[in-house]
Structure formats: C-alpha cells, structure tokens
Design an enzyme around this catalytic site. Structure first.
Site, mmCIF file in Angstrom:
data_model
loop_
_atom_site.group_PDB
_atom_site.id
_atom_site.type_symbol
_atom_site.label_atom_id
_atom_site.label_comp_id
_atom_site.label_asym_id
_atom_site.label_seq_id
_atom_site.Cartn_x
_atom_site.Cartn_y
_atom_site.Cartn_z
ATOM 1 N N HIS A 194 0.841 -1.192 0.000
ATOM 2 C CA HIS A 194 0.000 0.000 0.000
ATOM 3 C C HIS A 194 0.882 1.249 0.000
ATOM 4 O O HIS A 194 1.171 1.818 1.059
ATOM 5 C CB HIS A 194 -0.911 0.002 1.229
ATOM 6 C CG HIS A 194 -1.866 -1.148 1.274
ATOM 7 N ND1 HIS A 194 -1.471 -2.415 1.618
ATOM 8 C CD2 HIS A 194 -3.208 -1.210 1.011
ATOM 9 C CE1 HIS A 194 -2.522 -3.220 1.568
ATOM 10 N NE2 HIS A 194 -3.571 -2.518 1.203
ATOM 11 N N GLU A 209 -19.444 -3.976 23.210
ATOM 12 C CA GLU A 209 -18.582 -5.140 23.422
ATOM 13 C C GLU A 209 -17.326 -5.111 22.559
ATOM 14 O O GLU A 209 -16.224 -5.406 23.035
ATOM 15 C CB GLU A 209 -19.358 -6.440 23.150
ATOM 16 C CG GLU A 209 -20.472 -6.728 24.146
ATOM 17 C CD GLU A 209 -21.807 -6.146 23.700
ATOM 18 O OE1 GLU A 209 -22.827 -6.468 24.317
ATOM 19 O OE2 GLU A 209 -21.812 -5.367 22.707
ATOM 20 N N HIS A 228 -29.717 -15.589 23.550
ATOM 21 C CA HIS A 228 -28.752 -15.345 24.620
ATOM 22 C C HIS A 228 -28.033 -16.616 25.074
ATOM 23 O O HIS A 228 -27.171 -16.547 25.948
ATOM 24 C CB HIS A 228 -29.456 -14.718 25.827
ATOM 25 C CG HIS A 228 -29.738 -13.252 25.662
ATOM 26 N ND1 HIS A 228 -30.352 -12.750 24.553
ATOM 27 C CD2 HIS A 228 -29.488 -12.188 26.471
ATOM 28 C CE1 HIS A 228 -30.486 -11.436 24.676
ATOM 29 N NE2 HIS A 228 -29.962 -11.071 25.824
ATOM 30 N N HIS A 263 -3.845 2.888 -3.908
ATOM 31 C CA HIS A 263 -4.119 2.559 -2.502
ATOM 32 C C HIS A 263 -3.472 1.237 -2.115
ATOM 33 O O HIS A 263 -2.793 1.158 -1.093
ATOM 34 C CB HIS A 263 -5.622 2.483 -2.258
ATOM 35 C CG HIS A 263 -5.998 1.896 -0.929
ATOM 36 N ND1 HIS A 263 -6.082 2.655 0.219
ATOM 37 C CD2 HIS A 263 -6.282 0.632 -0.551
ATOM 38 C CE1 HIS A 263 -6.414 1.877 1.235
ATOM 39 N NE2 HIS A 263 -6.540 0.641 0.791
#
Length: 717
Positions: A51, A452, A514, A295
């Site tokens: 890159h 999280e 869950h 890029h």
C-alpha cells in the site's frame, strides 16, 4: 487539485516553507520527506504488493510527528515516559516503518527491501513484539483507534496509582497518545464505540489524526461514505480541527498548519482531539495519485520513474538515501535522549519522594505478583451451592486490596457479570458519576456501556500500555461481538481476561438469542486463547489464580448463571492449572469408563458416576476446565488422567460436540447440544434436550457396548 505532473513538480519542490516560531522546517526536512515517498514506492515495487499511496501522502505528517512533535527516544523504545504512536491504518505499514528507519529504531534499508517477506522485520501490517517501535498490531481497521483509547485510559489509571497529586503536565507519567487513522478506520463500527467512550471519559491525552484522502480499495469513498466525520466527532464531544491541503485549489502541504493543529491538540487537556487532514493519496504520482489503484498495489516501474522525476530524483536509483539526509533525520535520537534525560530527573525525584509507589511501579513493570497474593483468594464450603459468576465476583472483590493493577468492568452487565469489586470507585470524570457508581478519573471500575467490540480493543490498549491487568465482562454469547479484538489479544499475547457469564442454555428464560451453543469451541479454535469453564466456585477461584500467573496470553472465564454444587478437591490451583484432572476416581481405582465434564456439566458427570457405580461399573470423572492447559501438559500426565487403555468414554458439555471427539476417540460418545436452545427454566431445558445424568449413563453404556461389553438397559432422552 494539482493532479498533473507539472503541478506535482511545483509543489514537491517546496512543501510550504512559511516561517513559524514554533516549527523549524528546513530544506533538509522537505527533501527527507521526498525520500520517504521514494522509499515507499521502492519498497512496494520490490515486494510486488503493498500500500504505497497513503505512505506517500502521509509522509510529511508522519515525519513531523516523529521528528518534531512526539516525545520518544529511538535508543530506548520501551521508555516509560514516551508518547505512544498508533498506526490504526496498518495497511500503510510503511508510514511507520520508514519513520522507524529514519529515526534510528534499528530498521535498515535491507529491512525496507524485505517488506512483506518471510522472516523480515517489516511484515505487511505492523506486529507488536516483532519490530522495535511498533506499539500495537494493526490491520483490522478501527482496532487501532480502540487500542489508542485504551492506552489513554491506562495512562490516566497509572498516573492515579503512581502520582495522583501532581499538577497537570508535571508528572513523569504524563504523556500523549497519537493515533493516525483512515477513512476505513472511521467507517468501521468499532470506531463509533471507542470514540464515544473516549469523549465521555474526557481523554485529553489522546489525539487522532484522520487522514481524509477520499480513497479506499473501491476508489472514491463517495460511493459509500458521505457523513460529516468532523461533525460526528464534535457530537461525541471531541476537540476538532481541520487542516485542508487542498483548500487553495492547488495541493499545498502546509506543514506549519498541521504543526499548529497538533500543538493545539496537545494543549487541549479536557477533551480528546480529532484532526481531519485532507490529503491526496499517492501525491505526487503524476498519473495514479488520487485513485484507488495507488491505494493497495505497486505503482509500476513507469509511474515510479515518473514520480521520482517529479521529486527531482534519479529514476534509476532505488532505496537511495543521501547520507546528509539520514544524518539530519537521525538527530531525533539526540533530541530523544535529551528529553529522556530531562524526564529522568523528575522521575528520580518522584521515586525518592514516593518509595512505596516506586516499589509498586517496579513490580507492575514486570507484571510480578506480590508475595502471598493468593492467600486473599476466597474459599467456598464444600456442599454449598453457588454460581460461578458469583464466585468470580467474590474473587475480584477479595483481590482488589492486594492487586491494585487489576481493574476492569463490564459492557453494561456489571450486576449480571459480577465484575464490580466491592468498595472500589468507578473510573469516570466526577461529573458523570452516579448514585450507584460513585467514582473519579483515577477510579478502578470500568463502564464500557453496551460496546462489546470497543471494550475488547480498549482492553488490548490497556494491556499494551503497561503493567496493569484489565478484565472485561459480557454474556458469553456476545463474545461474538468481541471476537476480532480477542483474536488480536491472542496474536499479541496480551494478558487480558474476559469474564463471560451465562455460559450455556443454563441461563434459561432469555432464550436462544442469549444461549451460547457454538461459542465455546469457536473460541477454543483461537490459537493462544485459554478458555476456562470452571466446574464450581472453588475451581473458579483456582482458575483466577492460574490466569493471573500467566503474563503472556489472554484468558476467557466462561461462568454460570445457575448455582452449582461445590465439590471436594476443586480448589487446588496446581491441579486446575493442568487443565484436566481426576475429580472422582473409580471405586476400584481401575475405571471401566471415563466421564469428562466441563463447567456446569461436571455436575451431570458426578451424578452419572454414582448411577454407574451403583450398577457395578467403575467410573472415573475428569474435570476439564481448560482444554488449552490440558494440551500443554506432557504425555505422561495426560495419559495418567485419560489412560489410552480405557476406551469407553463420554464427554458432556452444553454446547456443540466439535472438539470433544479428540478426547473420547472412536468408541466414545459426546452428550452435547447440536441445535439452538429455547426459552424456559434451565432445568426444563436440560431435561428436554437430554442434558441429564441418565443420558450420560446411557452414553457410557453405549460406549462400553461399542467395545463389545454388556450395555445393560439404556435410559435417557
């Protein structure tokens, strides 16, 4: 925007040379920056991949940071008083590598020639612990911003431990975190999580330099990005600035304006700072600048040659660094040593005035635990009943007074995860403390909010920064949100602890969304992550004991919501450290069948053993809290626990069977859950899904039958 060769030549000949009292920017600096661009092109060209574009356009900014802005000492990359540099856009690794080479961190031109090659110090993305001067492994976009936020939080926590009364900027523990990020970083959702929290925490020791070049792999970012990123960061509560090198209609790399912005960011101590730097990727390549092609791929020999002509260089020379320019750049070593020596004076004065805190600093610097620390671990009465999440909470509260380095919290699940140490203040600006959670900026209990993934990256940054030991909690099923950061913790061998509770369908009524089923083995598949599922309260305390003694890898505690009986012999940390051990021996000492249990299902194995023994089948129960620890034992120990001659075996776990086949062999059975759960009281779920002692008995008899034994009468669901 200066996209042609002629304009490129004009501007490359003079990165804007305005006079500035605060910045000396000489012709040697300008020419060295151009060498940086050439090195970026040459390295990617030789590697055949990489890159180059961002490394080219960020050359003046990176050079400014390393040469003029940051406090660092290339001769001592681990100096405690250094600023930290995080390249969140790790694909532009050359942005960092070339500055490490120029600054004298030990990289050579041969290392740059070895970009992305086997056994080189210049891998495709920066790797912590592999190359001196690399503060964190980056590559997965957005993670570096999270690491930087964690470092800034850790810096404040450590200041609170070692030098809380010092005036702002007067402590040897005051330093700055600098992070370079790209459009890809701020597009990733994790950047929102950590940036919002950084503003809430008022991390004035953090600056993010956002390279806004409007290009990603799919070319112009307009195809997917139209938000006002600066307004977004203003909305969070960051101190924001914009430096636009295209604002005149021509491309002018106004280094002085950038320097002023960086210094203003350093001076802002009550808010994190965000600087949008508008650049043109691949500047000044005459044909590929400002395109997606530059890029993530080599420019090609013709474009490299054309660009070197624009820069006034010989296109036939490669990896050419004039001696006078390298000598000029290496003066940063002298400046770094001078800054280090000045810092050392204040540091020694602090040590003399604070011998107890200095002793704590020395211990934490090597992550050495204090003598007798484990005596603080609680014990739980055999025969009592307690959930392992509650036992873990009691362990944390007991360790709080003896391990000040241990700190952490939860993603808004403190009451469920039991991650709050009793009597410890929250880590929070005082204006945001609540009745439930009083605290101060130097507190200990972390509140990540419902973030999280951000929590995972922040925990990594905390661990990377220094000697503290962070932990973070959520429900086990939501470890999926954290997985990229957990993987990086394992890759970097960071001592981060995850407190993941509600570890099975045993959480009951919340239902299948869950209830983790596949998560345990998915996590065990991560190399270097210890997944620990304790059988009872004392095994939980022992697990914490073992985890904290490890300094070189992360660990996950998978803990129950439901109460479990406390057994005899589960609290021996030496046994638990082996990952699997004999919990209940066969009555004859010669087992006919082995039952391997983990976590809450050890209870089922113990009950099944009683039923099998009553029928005259000698049965051994093995508690295996951690597969990784068991694998680490020598063959002699493993065969003592699981004798190869005993082929009748059953493993039982309230999750998928994947992985247990290794332990039960061709003749063994696994009592598992190969589907999602349901919403109901946990005892009903275990009964309906066949997670019962009777089913374990039936599986044991079935295993015996495979070996030609008498299966008797099978029972179970």
């Amino acid at each position: 925007m200066g996209g042609n060769c002629q304009t490129g030549a004009k501007k490359s000949e003079g990165i804007e040379q305005l006079s500035s009292a605060s910045l000396e920017w000489s012709d040697l600096d300008r020419r060295t920056v151009d060498v940086v661009r050439a090195l970026a092109m040459d390295a990617v060209e030789k590697a055949g991949s990489g890159h180059p574009g961002t490394a080219m356009s960020l050359a003046p900014a990176a050079y400014l940071l390393f040469q003029k802005t940051m406090r660092h000492d290339p001769s001592d990359p681990t100096w405690v008083g250094r600023d930290r540099f995080v390249l969140s856009c790790g694909h532009s690794s050359l942005t960092l590598y070339i500055q490490l080479y120029l600054s004298g961190y030990g990289l050579t031109l041969d290392d740059l020639r070895g970009l992305r090659q086997w056994d080189s110090l210049t891998p495709g993305h920066p790797e912590h612990g592999h190359t001196a001067g690399v503060e964190t492994t980056t590559g997965p976009l957005g993670q570096g911003i999270g690491n930087a936020v964690g470092m800034a939080m850790a810096a404040r926590r450590e200041r609170g431990l070692f030098d809380p009364a010092a005036e702002p900027g007067a402590s040897p523990f005051d330093h700055h975190i600098w992070c370079v990020a790209s459009e890809g970083d701020i597009e990733e959702g994790i950047s929102h999580e950590v940036s919002a929290l950084a503003a809430h925490q008022q991390l004035g020791n953090l600056t993010v330099l956002f390279d806004s070049n409007h290009i990603s792999i799919e070319d112009d970012t307009t195809i997917a990005l139209s938000e006002d990123v600066v307004a977004r960061y203003e909305a969070y509560g960051w101190h924001t600035q914009t430096v636009d090198w295209t604002e005149t209609g021509e491309y002018v790399e106004n280094v002085h304006a950038l320097n002023e912005a960086l210094e203003a960011a350093r001076a802002e101590t009550e808010r994190p700072s965000f600087i949008r730097l508008r650049t043109i990727i691949g500047w000044p390549a005459p044909h590929k600048q400002n395109t997606g092609k530059i890029h993530g791929s080599a420019l090609g020999a013709d474009e490299v040659a054309a660009t070197k002509l624009v820069l006034g260089m010989d296109p036939e020379q490669h990896f050419a660094v004039p001696d006078n320019l390298l000598e000029h750049a290496r003066h940063v070593v002298d400046r770094g040593r001078a800054a280090h020596a000045e810092w050392e004076k204040s540091y020694l004065e602090w040590r003399d005035a604070n011998p107890d805190r200095a002793a704590l600093f020395d211990r934490m610097a090597t992550r050495t635990l204090p003598d007798g620390w484990s005596l603080a671990l609680p014990g739980f009465e055999v025969g009592s009943s307690i959930s392992t999440r509650k036992a873990s909470g009691e362990v944390l509260s007991a360790l709080g007074p003896v391990l000040p380095e241990l700190w952490g919290g939860s993603a808004d699940l403190a009451e469920s995860n039991n991650t709050t140490m009793k009597g410890q203040p929250s880590f929070i600006p005082e204006e945001f403390q609540t009745k439930e959670f009083p605290g101060n900026p130097y507190g200990r209990t972390l509140h990540f909010g419902i973030r999280e993934h951000g929590m995972g990256a922040i925990l990594n940054g905390i661990a990377l920064h220094g000697g503290t030991r962070p932990y973070g909690g959520t429900f086990l099923v939501f470890s999926d949100y954290m997985r990229p950061a957990v993987r990086l913790a394992a890759l970097m061998k960071l001592p981060v602890t995850y407190v993941w509770t509600h570890d099975s369908i045993g959480l009951g009524e919340d239902g299948p969304t869950h209830q983790p089923v596949e998560q345990l083995w998915a996590l065990r598949a991560i190399p270097g992550l210890d997944v620990v599922r304790p059988a009872d309260a004392n095994e939980t305390a022992a697990a914490w004991h073992v985890v904290l003694e490890h300094k070189d890898r992360p660990a996950a505690l998978a803990l129950t919501r439901q109460n479990l009986p406390v057994y005899e012999g589960t609290g021996d940390a030496a046994k638990v450290a082996k990952g699997g051990y004999i919990l209940a021996e066969a009555s004859t000492g010669q087992p006919e069948v082995l039952l391997i249990g983990t976590g809450s299902e050890v209870e089922l194995a113990v009950e099944a053993r009683e039923l099998l023994e009553a029928e005259g089948i000698p049965t051994r129960v093995v508690s295996m809290p951690c597969v990784e620890w068991f694998h680490a034992q020598d063959l002699a120990y493993r065969t003592t626990v699981l004798p190869p001659a005993v082929k009748a075996r059953v493993a039982v776990e309230a999750g998928i069977a994947l992985g247990w086949r290794e332990f039960v062999g061709d003749h063994g059975n696994v009592v598992s859950l190969e589907h999602f759960g349901a919403s109901a009281p946990y005892k009903t779920l275990y009964q309906q899904f066949g997670l019962t002692a009777e089913r374990v008995v039936a599986a044991a008899k079935g295993s015996i039958a495979k070996l030609g034994g008498d299966p008797g009468e099978t029972t179970g669901n």
